[in-house]
Motif scaffolding. Structure first.
Motif, PDB file in Angstrom:
ATOM      1  N   ALA A  62      47.807  33.078  35.010  1.00  0.00           N
ATOM      2  CA  ALA A  62      46.490  32.450  35.022  1.00  0.00           C
ATOM      3  C   ALA A  62      46.310  31.516  36.211  1.00  0.00           C
ATOM      4  N   ARG A  63      47.365  30.750  36.557  1.00  0.00           N
ATOM      5  CA  ARG A  63      47.235  29.776  37.651  1.00  0.00           C
ATOM      6  C   ARG A  63      46.990  30.450  38.984  1.00  0.00           C
ATOM      7  N   GLY A  64      47.708  31.524  39.256  1.00  0.00           N
ATOM      8  CA  GLY A  64      47.592  32.177  40.558  1.00  0.00           C
ATOM      9  C   GLY A  64      46.405  33.112  40.682  1.00  0.00           C
ATOM     10  N   ALA A  65      45.764  33.451  39.541  1.00  0.00           N
ATOM     11  CA  ALA A  65      44.661  34.413  39.597  1.00  0.00           C
ATOM     12  C   ALA A  65      43.413  33.825  40.218  1.00  0.00           C
ATOM     13  N   GLY A  66      43.166  32.547  39.987  1.00  0.00           N
ATOM     14  CA  GLY A  66      41.987  31.908  40.558  1.00  0.00           C
ATOM     15  C   GLY A  66      40.698  32.557  40.117  1.00  0.00           C
ATOM     16  N   ARG A  67      39.851  32.910  41.071  1.00  0.00           N
ATOM     17  CA  ARG A  67      38.567  33.507  40.753  1.00  0.00           C
ATOM     18  C   ARG A  67      38.699  34.934  40.216  1.00  0.00           C
ATOM     19  N   PHE A  68      39.883  35.510  40.357  1.00  0.00           N
ATOM     20  CA  PHE A  68      40.105  36.873  39.858  1.00  0.00           C
ATOM     21  C   PHE A  68      40.646  36.888  38.429  1.00  0.00           C
ATOM     22  N   LEU A  69      40.613  35.741  37.757  1.00  0.00           N
ATOM     23  CA  LEU A  69      41.152  35.669  36.405  1.00  0.00           C
ATOM     24  C   LEU A  69      40.379  36.577  35.447  1.00  0.00           C
ATOM     25  N   THR A  70      39.053  36.591  35.565  1.00  0.00           N
ATOM     26  CA  THR A  70      38.249  37.406  34.642  1.00  0.00           C
ATOM     27  C   THR A  70      38.545  38.898  34.775  1.00  0.00           C
ATOM     28  N   PRO A  71      38.463  39.495  35.981  1.00  0.00           N
ATOM     29  CA  PRO A  71      38.808  40.925  36.060  1.00  0.00           C
ATOM     30  C   PRO A  71      40.262  41.201  35.695  1.00  0.00           C
ATOM     31  N   LEU A  72      41.173  40.243  35.975  1.00  0.00           N
ATOM     32  CA  LEU A  72      42.568  40.433  35.590  1.00  0.00           C
ATOM     33  C   LEU A  72      42.702  40.506  34.072  1.00  0.00           C
ATOM     34  N   CYS A  73      41.994  39.624  33.362  1.00  0.00           N
ATOM     35  CA  CYS A  73      42.062  39.633  31.900  1.00  0.00           C
ATOM     36  C   CYS A  73      41.470  40.915  31.320  1.00  0.00           C
ATOM     37  N   VAL A  74      40.385  41.397  31.918  1.00  0.00           N
ATOM     38  CA  VAL A  74      39.799  42.656  31.457  1.00  0.00           C
ATOM     39  C   VAL A  74      40.784  43.801  31.645  1.00  0.00           C
ATOM     40  N   LEU A  75      41.443  43.845  32.822  1.00  0.00           N
ATOM     41  CA  LEU A  75      42.409  44.903  33.093  1.00  0.00           C
ATOM     42  C   LEU A  75      43.597  44.822  32.133  1.00  0.00           C
ATOM     43  N   LEU A  76      44.125  43.617  31.928  1.00  0.00           N
ATOM     44  CA  LEU A  76      45.258  43.455  31.019  1.00  0.00           C
ATOM     45  C   LEU A  76      44.866  43.804  29.581  1.00  0.00           C
ATOM     46  N   SER A  77      43.634  43.504  29.190  1.00  0.00           N
ATOM     47  CA  SER A  77      43.175  43.847  27.843  1.00  0.00           C
ATOM     48  C   SER A  77      43.166  45.355  27.642  1.00  0.00           C
ATOM     49  N   ILE A  78      42.644  46.077  28.636  1.00  0.00           N
ATOM     50  CA  ILE A  78      42.597  47.537  28.528  1.00  0.00           C
ATOM     51  C   ILE A  78      44.002  48.114  28.438  1.00  0.00           C
ATOM     52  N   VAL A  79      44.919  47.598  29.278  1.00  0.00           N
ATOM     53  CA  VAL A  79      46.302  48.076  29.251  1.00  0.00           C
ATOM     54  C   VAL A  79      46.956  47.777  27.911  1.00  0.00           C
TER      55      VAL A  79
END
Length: 282
Positions: free
Chosen positions: A70-87
């Motif tokens: 979460a700390r390193g994702a920055g502004r990309f946290l939202t798309p990262l969470c969506v991708l991780l949710s799908i996986v």
């Protein structure tokens, strides 16, 4: 200069041990809303709005917290969470299918989000976020939330204006067991008395009211109409006795489903009583 717990990243009470509790409470609230949507809200856009976070956000956010992303994702946290949710949902679905032989899609997002909730407590912050960082994060979350609500509102409006097609009622009529399993022509003998069961199914139980069944052989000798007997809602049965006539070798037994003088359905049963050139055996 003496260091204090507040200046050492992740070692203070406010900045370390307890930093995951707000995230845990938020994710638990989303799971609770999704559970209410599944159990109390009728299917449609309203339920979709309540369930969508545990489908595309909660699993991934918990994984990001547990893996320290979460700390390193920055502004990309939202798309990262969506991708991780799908996986996470795909992996959980595959495990359920391997272990249980089936996947309950309505329950899967709730179960995955609930199982991953404890990972939220692993989130740590090196230091307290500053006001500009809070404002920037708040803007991103506000834009994301507004986009979700706008999409849900658009979906709701489109669904409300779409024409609804009521399900057309159907009525089926068929032979009952064991005659339903007869392949081709039924072998028989002249003078044999057949006890033939029939089954009628309807989408609405009221559609079976007043229905009768009659039988005839080779288009003649029609029996008296027999009323259907209800066994289960939307299903009626009847039994008819037919005597195989003398003479000939192939006879057609026709069973008709009627309401008064109107014939609704019919089904045929062919009975073969002999062999030879007259029956097409050469």
């Amino acid at each position: 200069m003496t260091s204090t717990p507040e200046t050492i990243g992740g070692s203070g009470r406010d900045g370390g041990r307890w930093s995951g509790l707000p995230l845990f409470a938020t994710q638990a609230g989303l799971v609770l809303l999704a559970l209410i949507g599944e159990s109390a809200v009728p299917g449609g856009p309203a339920r979709a709005v309540l369930v969508l976070p545990v489908l595309l956000w909660s699993p991934g956010r918990s994984l990001a917290a547990g893996l320290g992303l979460a700390r390193g994702a920055g502004r990309f946290l939202t798309p990262l969470c969506v991708l991780l949710s799908i996986v996470a949902l795909i992996a959980a679905g595959l495990l359920c299918f391997v272990a249980l032989g089936r996947v309950r899609l309505a329950v899967l997002p709730l179960a995955v989000s609930t199982v991953l909730l404890p990972l939220c407590l692993l989130e740590r912050r090196a230091e307290r976020p500053r006001l500009p960082e809070l404002l920037a994060g708040g803007r991103r979350h506000a834009v994301y939330g507004a986009s979700v609500l706008a999409a849900a509102a658009l979906l709701w409006a489109v669904a409300a204006r779409l024409p609804t097609t009521p399900q057309q009622p159907y009525l089926s009529f068929s032979l009952g067991a064991p005659y339903a399993q007869v392949p081709g022509v039924l072998p028989g003998t002249a003078g044999q008395r057949l006890d033939i069961p029939v089954v009628a199914d309807a989408t609405r139980p009221a559609d079976l009211a007043g229905l009768t069944v009659s039988a005839g052989v080779d288009g003649t000798g029609w029996s008296a109409p027999a009323p259907l007997t209800g066994t289960t809602p939307g299903q009626g049965t009847a039994r008819l006795q037919v005597t195989v006539p003398q003479g000939g070798c192939l006879h057609r037994v026709e069973l008709r489903l009627s309401r008064g003088a109107e014939q609704l359905r019919s089904v045929d049963l062919y009975v073969r009583t002999g062999e030879g050139s007259g029956c097409g055996d050469g």
